[in-house]
Design an enzyme around this catalytic site. Sequence first.
Site, mmCIF file in Angstrom:
data_model
loop_
_atom_site.group_PDB
_atom_site.id
_atom_site.type_symbol
_atom_site.label_atom_id
_atom_site.label_comp_id
_atom_site.label_asym_id
_atom_site.label_seq_id
_atom_site.Cartn_x
_atom_site.Cartn_y
_atom_site.Cartn_z
ATOM 1 N N GLY A 84 0.793 -1.228 0.000
ATOM 2 C CA GLY A 84 0.000 0.000 0.000
ATOM 3 C C GLY A 84 0.822 1.273 0.000
ATOM 4 O O GLY A 84 0.281 2.359 -0.189
ATOM 5 N N CYS B 234 -26.940 -12.638 -19.912
ATOM 6 C CA CYS B 234 -26.616 -13.938 -19.306
ATOM 7 C C CYS B 234 -27.405 -14.192 -18.023
ATOM 8 O O CYS B 234 -27.273 -15.249 -17.422
ATOM 9 C CB CYS B 234 -25.120 -14.057 -19.032
ATOM 10 N N CYS C 13 -23.593 -7.287 -18.296
ATOM 11 C CA CYS C 13 -22.344 -7.449 -17.549
ATOM 12 C C CYS C 13 -21.270 -6.524 -18.111
ATOM 13 O O CYS C 13 -21.091 -6.434 -19.324
ATOM 14 C CB CYS C 13 -21.816 -8.872 -17.666
ATOM 15 N N CYS D 64 -19.451 -12.760 -18.996
ATOM 16 C CA CYS D 64 -20.789 -12.833 -19.580
ATOM 17 C C CYS D 64 -20.820 -13.866 -20.715
ATOM 18 O O CYS D 64 -21.716 -14.705 -20.788
ATOM 19 C CB CYS D 64 -21.184 -11.453 -20.095
#
Lengths: 363, 292
Positions: B29, B241, B263, B269
Amino acid sequence: MYVAVKGGEKAIAAAHRLLAERRRGDRAHPGITLKQIAEQLSLAVDRVMSEGSLYDRELAALAVKQARGDLVEAIFLLRAFRTTLPRFGVTEPLDTGAMRISRRISATYKDLPGSQVLGPTFDYTHRLLDFELAEEGDPNSVSAAGDPGDVDERVPRVVELLDHEGLIEKEEPDDPDRPVGDLTREPLGFPADRDVRLQNLARGDEGFLLALGYSTQRGFGSTHPFAGEIRMGQVSVELVPEELGFAVDIGDLTVTECEMINQFKGSATEPPQFTRGYGLTFGEGERKAMAMALVDRALRCRELGEEPSSPAQDEEFVLYHTDNVEASGFVQHLKLPHYVDFQGELVTVRELRAEARQRKTGT
Amino acid sequence: MRGYNFAYLDEQTKRMIRRAILKAVAVPGYQVPFGSREMPLPFGWGTGGIQVTASIIGADDVLKVIDQGADDTTNAVSIRRFFALTTGVRTTEETAEASIIQTRHRIPEKPLTADQILVYQVPIPEPLRWLEARETETRKMHALAEYGVMHVKLYEDIATHGRIATSYNYPVLVNERHVMAPSPIPKFDNPKMDHMPALQLFGAGREKRIYAVPPYTDVKSLDFEDYPFEKQTWEHACALCGSRDSYLDEVVTDDRGGRMFVCSDTDYCAERRDAGHVGTGAPVTYGADAAE
């Protein structure tokens, strides 16, 4: 039935073909040559070399041609090429005092050793469109100006004259063994030393520096400048190869140098004296060199004990935003799809609005 | 490609970037400054991700590039072509098949594995930037783990809107130490970062920073006990989907509020449709007309 959009690949190829066609323009006219660009659009080439940080007229001309005359795009092209080049060594500092002068003026003295040399300048031209230039070919009226003749002898720099009297701050030379900062290798850190600041400004966008320099003249961080000296001409580049141990002349550069002299009333640590701002560009880049010198002086506020109060004195603000390759990329990345994030915002705004509506009808 | 090294960057530059990556992995980080280069693609268009990918990619790698979750968005196409041209490596659109996935704004729906590396393109690496414009200040704040200002911001959201109003680039705390910008992924994707088996690398070219989340690292989205983190949800399923678990894009189908939700992860998808899942295929009406 909805089918997700496909064909990005084909669209890109088609766009590139269209761009190539637009770049070439009407084929009834001959294509422009690199020589023509380098010779006749030489100031465009100079700017691209300066901000592209690569002194190569032919490559800069190629970049201008490929970029259809868009100089910021040309600068980007040159930078992306430059970054792939190996590094052979670090040259000796340029001795601009030994410059073979094509232009040299001072606004602080009427006459001075080495005299004033106007050289090839737009100054004092009347900005009237010259319709003779609209003719194809070379208009008859253009005759060779005669060789202005480089001023041969060593022309002392104006600040050296003030130096003798001790009126201007001493230019403390850095330890020659101390490596000079290089932004293209090490990211900018703060506080930034002057070598790094000057490199940043030298690569910086002329328009941005012009506006910042201008702002100091209008009261946003006034530095009371005088154009101590502007000189343009050729300087030798010298390198000390390790195996030889002495300096070898490896070529010449045309550069423009500006030294601003600024009033300074003194501070707790410094007596009243004149202070300096410095600008340098590849080629003929007088406007940029002057603007750079103004901004350099403004950014020196910290070391001179002045209270920074205006944008041009704000190191982080100035140095993070000078680079037009970075700026152009980030501003224009807004063209890229952001629909995932936008969808996130739509969901949030709809929810917030639904809650607001509920609150209103609920009470 | 003639005249250029494998993956464009010279080996010295790659080594410099790999050193920055190692440091980033060692301090999860933390934003490591690095000598970012000009790439032949513009800053802001993925140069950080491209430099990270260029410095870790090898001849045996299989590369997938997505933008907004899709493999066929123009910039994803452009970056994939850049690597195909400069490395000759195999490229793929299948998440499971890729060893390196470079992404902008999404994490794939299919869970990633320990054999994969996810490379994020990052515009603004500094999560505190909108609260404090100065780098000199934000670096100090990270050094002292002085993150109160971020919690105040989230609290102010709740006081004003009744909820945390950040929907993407939602700040996370990494390894219980550094507050980190997850890049502008929707907060929907944040939970996927937590204890992900794949190595996550973040490259910000213009801002010259690299950071990382090593595999199986704590990544916690900032929140409050009484206002826990929530991700986006939709009333609809994917029209293609039928998925109810994926992040959906909203496609405008007419000018009277007609919308279709599909999606955003095109590979996810397509795979579901191949497996026989179907959606309604029909648009829904959304907006002012439908509200009352």
